[in-house]
Design an enzyme around this catalytic site. Structure first.
Site, mmCIF file in Angstrom:
data_model
loop_
_atom_site.group_PDB
_atom_site.id
_atom_site.type_symbol
_atom_site.label_atom_id
_atom_site.label_comp_id
_atom_site.label_asym_id
_atom_site.label_seq_id
_atom_site.Cartn_x
_atom_site.Cartn_y
_atom_site.Cartn_z
ATOM 1 C CG HIS A 161 2.559 -3.374 6.265
ATOM 2 N ND1 HIS A 161 3.446 -4.283 5.729
ATOM 3 C CD2 HIS A 161 1.522 -3.299 5.387
ATOM 4 C CE1 HIS A 161 2.972 -4.733 4.584
ATOM 5 N NE2 HIS A 161 1.804 -4.169 4.359
ATOM 6 C CG HIS B 68 -2.132 -0.831 1.103
ATOM 7 N ND1 HIS B 68 -2.079 -2.203 1.041
ATOM 8 C CD2 HIS B 68 -3.447 -0.490 1.032
ATOM 9 C CE1 HIS B 68 -3.318 -2.683 0.946
ATOM 10 N NE2 HIS B 68 -4.158 -1.663 0.927
#
Length: 230
Positions: A187, A139
């Site tokens: 993440h 992303h």
């Protein structure tokens, strides 16, 4: 062609590419080697930023919306009308570098994930609920690519004030999307920083090689001064 790009522009772009690659490589080496200070910092930051396994449905839905600009389909959807406009102008060189930049960053990120082999943060409602690996964040590389390509593409058409506003808005959006990856617990911070660095370096490198920088064969023409004769 590269020779038409001003030398100072090439130098700045090469510096930015080198910096992005350096950050990506240093953090990646730390991930692969299990560098203890980096691992401890990542874990501490993840615990501090994670929205929690028990976050409300509303918060979860909001974070999913805010993180969407980093996905591939969103990037393609944003650039589709731009590409249609470029095709209508027969700006084939511009179409080429934009398409390469926005589509190939995904496979490149996946390949780097496989190289690093890092597992996602072990949060029940975060990394454990996602498939795939963690470094670098897809992303983050995606939103950095979206923003960087937009800035490079629009740069010749913007005024000085417009450029400052566009850079500020682009950086804010990229940082926001990066933060959502840590708030969602999918993440680590170094994944996000590595992904942003990858997207920046990749987009600028493609623009440099394929003539997309201002003055290059694949760049849009400069904006005409207000009041110029027609």
């Amino acid at each position: 062609m590269l020779t038409s790009v001003p030398a100072r522009v090439r130098r700045r772009v090469l510096t930015a590419i080198g910096g992005g690659v350096a950050v990506l490589g240093v953090l990646g080496a730390g991930v692969v080697a299990g560098f203890a200070p980096q691992v401890r910092l990542d874990e501490a930051a993840s615990r501090a930023l994670y929205a929690g396994d028990d976050r409300s449905t509303v918060v979860g839905a909001l974070l999913e919306v805010l993180t969407t600009p980093g996905v591939t389909w969103f990037r393609v959807l944003v650039y589709l009308p731009v590409l249609v406009w470029l095709v209508s102008r027969r700006a084939w060189r511009t179409v080429l570098w934009v398409v390469v930049a926005i589509t190939a960053v995904g496979p490149l990120t996946v390949w780097l994930k496989d190289v690093a082999g890092r597992a996602r943060p072990a949060f029940e409602n975060g990394g454990l609920s996602y498939e795939g690996l963690s470094y670098p964040s897809g992303h983050s590389s995606g939103i950095a690519t979206l923003v960087t390509v937009a800035l490079v593409l629009a740069w010749p058409r913007l005024t000085a004030g417009g450029r400052r506003a566009a850079v500020a808005a682009g950086v804010a959006l990229a940082v926001l999307v990066g933060l959502t990856r840590t708030w969602l617990g999918v993440h680590y911070v170094s994944d996000v920083v590595g992904g942003l660095s990858l997207g920046l370096a990749w987009s600028l490198a493609v623009a440099l090689v394929l003539g997309g920088l201002p003055g290059g064969a694949g760049a849009l023409p400069a904006r005409e001064p207000v009041g110029a004769a027609r």
